[in-house]
Write a protein that holds these residues in place. Structure first.
Motif, PDB file in Angstrom:
ATOM      1  N   UNK A 107     -20.138  18.240  13.698  1.00 47.04           N
ATOM      2  CA  UNK A 107     -21.078  17.135  13.481  1.00 47.04           C
ATOM      3  C   UNK A 107     -20.674  15.930  14.334  1.00 47.04           C
ATOM      4  N   UNK A 108     -19.374  15.602  14.358  1.00 46.63           N
ATOM      5  CA  UNK A 108     -18.899  14.479  15.177  1.00 46.63           C
ATOM      6  C   UNK A 108     -19.151  14.733  16.666  1.00 46.63           C
ATOM      7  N   UNK A 109     -18.868  15.951  17.106  1.00 44.96           N
ATOM      8  CA  UNK A 109     -19.082  16.290  18.510  1.00 44.96           C
ATOM      9  C   UNK A 109     -20.568  16.207  18.867  1.00 44.96           C
ATOM     10  N   UNK A 110     -21.412  16.753  18.008  1.00 42.81           N
ATOM     11  CA  UNK A 110     -22.860  16.716  18.259  1.00 42.81           C
ATOM     12  C   UNK A 110     -23.390  15.281  18.277  1.00 42.81           C
ATOM     13  N   UNK A 111     -22.835  14.421  17.428  1.00 43.64           N
ATOM     14  CA  UNK A 111     -23.231  13.011  17.441  1.00 43.64           C
ATOM     15  C   UNK A 111     -22.838  12.350  18.759  1.00 43.64           C
ATOM     16  N   UNK A 112     -21.650  12.703  19.258  1.00 46.90           N
ATOM     17  CA  UNK A 112     -21.209  12.183  20.555  1.00 46.90           C
ATOM     18  C   UNK A 112     -22.140  12.637  21.676  1.00 46.90           C
ATOM     19  N   UNK A 113     -22.497  13.920  21.671  1.00 42.21           N
ATOM     20  CA  UNK A 113     -23.405  14.462  22.688  1.00 42.21           C
ATOM     21  C   UNK A 113     -24.771  13.788  22.576  1.00 42.21           C
ATOM     22  N   UNK A 114     -25.251  13.600  21.357  1.00 43.34           N
ATOM     23  CA  UNK A 114     -26.551  12.950  21.134  1.00 43.34           C
ATOM     24  C   UNK A 114     -26.519  11.522  21.671  1.00 43.34           C
ATOM     25  N   UNK A 115     -25.457  10.787  21.356  1.00 43.00           N
ATOM     26  CA  UNK A 115     -25.338   9.399  21.834  1.00 43.00           C
ATOM     27  C   UNK A 115     -25.272   9.332  23.361  1.00 43.00           C
ATOM     28  N   UNK A 116     -24.513  10.244  23.970  1.00 41.69           N
ATOM     29  CA  UNK A 116     -24.428  10.238  25.442  1.00 41.69           C
ATOM     30  C   UNK A 116     -25.769  10.615  26.058  1.00 41.69           C
ATOM     31  N   UNK A 117     -26.501  11.517  25.416  1.00 38.25           N
ATOM     32  CA  UNK A 117     -27.827  11.895  25.922  1.00 38.25           C
ATOM     33  C   UNK A 117     -28.798  10.725  25.817  1.00 38.25           C
ATOM     34  N   UNK A 118     -28.723   9.982  24.728  1.00 43.99           N
ATOM     35  CA  UNK A 118     -29.586   8.808  24.552  1.00 43.99           C
ATOM     36  C   UNK A 118     -29.293   7.785  25.646  1.00 43.99           C
ATOM     37  N   UNK A 119     -28.009   7.554  25.926  1.00 41.37           N
ATOM     38  CA  UNK A 119     -27.639   6.608  26.977  1.00 41.37           C
ATOM     39  C   UNK A 119     -28.124   7.098  28.337  1.00 41.37           C
ATOM     40  N   UNK A 120     -27.855   8.358  28.666  1.00 43.66           N
ATOM     41  CA  UNK A 120     -28.179   8.883  29.988  1.00 43.66           C
ATOM     42  C   UNK A 120     -29.678   8.953  30.257  1.00 43.66           C
ATOM     43  N   UNK A 121     -30.503   8.927  29.227  1.00 39.62           N
ATOM     44  CA  UNK A 121     -31.949   8.972  29.419  1.00 39.62           C
ATOM     45  C   UNK A 121     -32.600   7.604  29.227  1.00 39.62           C
ATOM     46  N   UNK A 122     -31.787   6.571  29.137  1.00 36.61           N
ATOM     47  CA  UNK A 122     -32.321   5.233  28.880  1.00 36.61           C
ATOM     48  C   UNK A 122     -32.562   4.458  30.177  1.00 36.61           C
ATOM     49  N   UNK A 123     -33.407   3.442  30.095  1.00 33.87           N
ATOM     50  CA  UNK A 123     -33.628   2.550  31.227  1.00 33.87           C
ATOM     51  C   UNK A 123     -32.356   1.742  31.516  1.00 33.87           C
ATOM     52  N   UNK A 124     -31.559   1.490  30.495  1.00 40.00           N
ATOM     53  CA  UNK A 124     -30.294   0.774  30.676  1.00 40.00           C
ATOM     54  C   UNK A 124     -29.387   1.549  31.641  1.00 40.00           C
ATOM     55  N   UNK A 125     -29.294   2.855  31.439  1.00 37.12           N
ATOM     56  CA  UNK A 125     -28.464   3.693  32.308  1.00 37.12           C
ATOM     57  C   UNK A 125     -29.017   3.697  33.732  1.00 37.12           C
ATOM     58  N   UNK A 126     -30.347   3.747  33.858  1.00 36.05           N
ATOM     59  CA  UNK A 126     -30.979   3.669  35.175  1.00 36.05           C
ATOM     60  C   UNK A 126     -30.588   2.369  35.864  1.00 36.05           C
TER      61      UNK A 126
END
Length: 159
Positions: free
Chosen positions: A103-122
């Motif tokens: 669950x912790x690992x999946x939350x980390x992956x989810x958070x990194x995916x949210x960041x990497x697909x954000x306009x902020x990351x762009x």
């Protein structure tokens, strides 16, 4: 003729048909000065490539490089990187979300995916590229002996 061609439109609008016919036209019209091996089609996925690989020969187009952006990128940088398959990630979320560690690992992956697909990351990537461009451009004329090959202003205009 020597500039990239980008075909853009909504699903089902005929982008693929137009692009493939345009490729066929260019190759036919400029067959003496143009080598089909210098043409590259970057498709969104391999399923799309399967479709166009059947259509292109019907239009008389052969020997055109066909690839996905991911495959092209890996070819440029080398295949030293392991990318997580999208299905593998989905499988991880669905089937490996039981233990506290999972669950912790999946939350980390989810958070990194949210960041990497954000306009902020762009914006972060854009700023990084801008910094590279600023530091990459020479700050003086390029000369050969006493002859100026490219002036500082010409270099800036090129970039």
């Amino acid at each position: 003729m020597w500039k990239p061609l980008i075909v853009q439109g909504v699903a089902g609008s005929g982008k693929t048909t137009i692009a493939l016919h345009r490729i066929a036209y260019l190759i036919y019209t400029f067959e003496k000065s143009f080598d089909p091996e210098n043409f590259m089609i970057i498709a969104p996925n391999r399923l799309f490539l399967n479709y166009i690989s059947e259509v292109l020969p019907e239009l008389g187009v052969e020997r055109v490089k066909q690839t996905t952006f991911e495959d092209f990128s890996m070819e440029l940088i080398g295949k030293d990187f392991k990318l997580t398959d999208a299905n593998e990630k989905l499988n991880m979320f669905v089937n490996h979300n039981v233990t506290k560690e999972q669950i912790e690992y999946n939350n980390l992956v989810r958070c990194s995916s949210i960041l990497k697909t954000s306009m902020y990351f762009k914006d972060i990537i854009d700023e990084y590229i801008e910094e590279i461009e600023k530091s990459f451009i020479p700050k003086k004329d390029i000369t050969l002996g006493t002859k100026v090959i490219f002036s500082y202003d010409e270099i800036n205009n090129l970039f």
